[in-house]
Enzyme design. Structure first.
Site, short mmCIF file in Angstrom:
data_model
loop_
_atom_site.label_atom_id
_atom_site.label_comp_id
_atom_site.label_asym_id
_atom_site.label_seq_id
_atom_site.Cartn_x
_atom_site.Cartn_y
_atom_site.Cartn_z
CD GLU A 51 13.68 2.15 9.52
OE1 GLU A 51 14.03 3.18 10.14
OE2 GLU A 51 14.28 1.07 9.62
CD GLU A 94 9.77 13.45 11.21
OE1 GLU A 94 8.73 12.79 11.38
OE2 GLU A 94 10.80 12.98 10.68
N GLY A 149 2.84 4.48 13.39
CA GLY A 149 3.71 3.35 13.76
C GLY A 149 3.28 2.72 15.08
N GLY A 169 6.84 5.70 8.13
CA GLY A 169 5.89 6.81 8.22
C GLY A 169 5.97 7.47 9.58
CB SER A 170 3.59 9.66 11.31
OG SER A 170 2.45 8.86 11.59
CB CYS A 214 13.12 9.73 7.94
SG CYS A 214 11.71 9.09 7.12
CE LYS A 221 -2.63 3.24 2.54
NZ LYS A 221 -1.94 4.32 1.78
C1 UN1 Z 1 13.93 8.72 4.34
O1 UN1 Z 1 14.04 9.92 4.50
O2 UN1 Z 1 12.91 8.12 4.73
O3 UN1 Z 1 19.89 8.93 3.52
C2 UN1 Z 1 14.93 7.88 3.65
C3 UN1 Z 1 18.93 9.41 2.93
C4 UN1 Z 1 18.24 8.60 1.86
C5 UN1 Z 1 17.12 7.81 2.44
C6 UN1 Z 1 16.15 8.62 3.25
N1 UN1 Z 1 19.18 7.74 1.20
O4 UN1 Z 1 18.49 10.52 3.20
#
Ligand code: UN1
Length: 490
Positions: free
Chosen positions: A248, A380, A231, A226-227, A282, A173
């Site tokens: 993650e 964040e 999560g 995601g958030s 992230c 999804k």
């Molecule tokens: C993400 O922001 O979820 O190192 C992944 C990095 C990328 C991957 C980011 N190769 O910013």
């Protein structure tokens, strides 16, 4: 207008709801596709077909499974430029970065394909004679993948490729803001020869589609990026059926700049970390913790550099920063700017939504005089907003770095080896960079974080296979008699 259907049991299928939702270019607000919206029943049939396909796929020798991944990797490579352009149109990031996103998918495809001839287990001596001990890796079963919009092809590929080579069957999804990139990826894998039912794709609302995946007893594992909020919900729900979950989640990634740092290098890293992908990673650097001795010169240079940034359509070569993904993200970022101002931080640059084009743009924003307890230093934001904090020593900088609930990426700029090693040892994060920004993870190393960023799993690297396999321990006794471990030998 092109319609995009669900992919269930090897067929592009109309949704049971009969409804579609719009996929919008966030820079121009142009409609780029109508996406079929899956019903609960659609998700159930996707899961059923994945379950049906599991026996044959998991029994296919891994090197044969890998052949399909190698073909897919080659197709992704051939179509890199075209896919990158679609990605920028759908997600907004500038073309150079979109190419990086697609390249990350290519890299993980080749890497995971190579695992087809590894998938290593261990052998070790038995404590008994004429007995052989080993471990091997088995697929988990039907796995649900739920992916975000900020890396619309890299993150689905991080999950799909290792999960497939390990022999799982999948229901994906993708985020509703960027489903076309997942659709393109699924098309390529199907064309590369993936048998029907092995990979199913369902688009739609998290509350319906995501929830149907999370609640299905047939799903044995979930991989989610995601958030933190979502999560936590997934982890709680999955616990009821003892599903395996890998998460993650967010980050509030710090860059520490020491007084012995190469300042220009540090500024390059801050700019890239804070404003690359419009801050929507992230791994984005949202806090810069600067030694007080160099704070004012760093601040001045940083603002000078960021002021020159050109916002616009990521497809154009002269654009530095693309749009943010949608109007609710834009509002969230604006809300945080207000919160920062009310908390007493100084807005030095940016702070407003702007309209170089009809889409969702936010100026690169820099706050100074930020203290560690302010919300803009803890939560964040996921936009082009960076906070500068001051520290009197490395110990204090590390204390500030560790004072948030997240722990994904981190960085220190220093020319002093002792400082660098202290940071490696003491910063609470899954990733620490020395003299490089917080972004730029490579696919053959583990990716993930500590504290509320995740639940202890890591994606990519050798850990990608761990995420998607169960370990089986095997004992083979060829002594022809009953042998008892722990008892026969004193
Ligand atoms: C993400 O922001 O979820 O190192 C992944 C990095 C990328 C991957 C980011 N190769 O910013």
């Amino acid at each position: 207008m092109q319609e995009y259907k669900l992919f269930i049991n090897g067929e592009w299928t109309e949704s049971g709801t009969g409804e579609t939702f719009d996929d919008i270019n966030p820079a121009t607000l142009e409609l780029i596709g109508k996406i079929h919206k899956a019903s609960d029943e659609d998700v159930k049939s996707a899961i059923d077909s994945a379950q049906e396909a599991f026996d044959a796929w998991s029994s296919t020798p891994a090197p044969q499974r890998a052949k399909i991944l190698f073909s897919a990797a080659r197709m992704l490579e051939e179509r890199k430029e075209e896919l990158s352009r679609i990605l920028t149109t759908e997600m907004g990031k500038v073309l150079k970065e979109a190419r990086g996103d697609v390249q990350e998918a290519i890299d993980i495809a080749y890497y995971a394909a190579g695992e087809g001839r590894r998938l290593f287990g261990e052998t070790t001596p038995s404590e008994l004679p004429d007995k052989f001990c080993m471990t091997l890796r088995r697929p988990i079963g039907v796995v649900g993948l739920i992916t975000p919009w900020n890396f619309p092809i890299a993150i689905p590929a991080w999950k799909i490729m290792p999960a497939l080579v390990a022999g799982n069957t999948l229901v994906l999804k993708p985020a509703s803001d960027t489903p076309i990139m997942s659709i393109e990826l699924v098309k390529i894998l199907a064309e590369a020869g993936l048998p029907k039912g092995v990979l199913n794709l369902v688009m739609g609302e998290g509350g319906i589609v995501g929830s149907a995946i999370v609640h299905s007893k047939k799903i044995r594992a979930i991989s989610f990026t995601g958030s933190l909020e979502t999560g936590k919900q997934i982890l709680g729900e999955a616990a009821k059926d003892m599903k395996r979950v890998s998460l993650e989640l967010g980050g509030k990634n710090p860059i520490i700049v020491m007084d012995d740092a190469n300042l220009d290098l540090a500024i390059d890293g801050i700019i890239w970390g804070a404003f690359g992908t419009t801050g929507q990673r992230c791994t984005a650097a949202s806090r810069v913790i600067v030694h007080e001795k160099i704070l004012s010169s760093l601040q001045k240079k940083l603002i000078e550099r960021a002021r020159k940034f050109r916002l616009g359509n990521g497809l154009l070569g002269n654009t530095d920063v693309g749009p943010v993904i949608n109007s609710s993200q834009l509002q969230k970022i604006a809300k945080y700017v207000e919160i920062g101002k009310n908390e007493g931080a100084r807005l030095e640059l940016g702070g407003k939504a702007v309209k170089p084009l009809p889409g969702y743009f936010f100026e690169p924003t820099i706050f100074t005089d930020v203290s560690p307890d302010m919300r803009i230093a803890r939560e964040e934001i996921f936009g082009p907003v960076v906070s500068l904090l001051s520290a009197g020593s490395l110990d204090e900088a590390i204390l500030i770095a560790n004072s948030v609930e997240y722990g994904l990426s981190s960085s220190i700029y220093t020319e002093n080896l002792k400082n660098a090693f202290k940071a490696i040892e003491k910063i609470e994060a899954g990733i620490t960079y020395i003299n490089a920004s917080t972004i730029g993870a490579e696919i053959h190393l583990p990716f993930g974080g500590v504290k509320s960023t995740g639940n202890g799993t890591r994606e990519a690297g050798t850990t990608a296979i761990e995420e998607f396999t169960e370990l089986k321990t095997v004992y083979i006794d060829y002594s022809g008699k009953l042998q008892k471990a722990q008892i026969d030998i004193e």
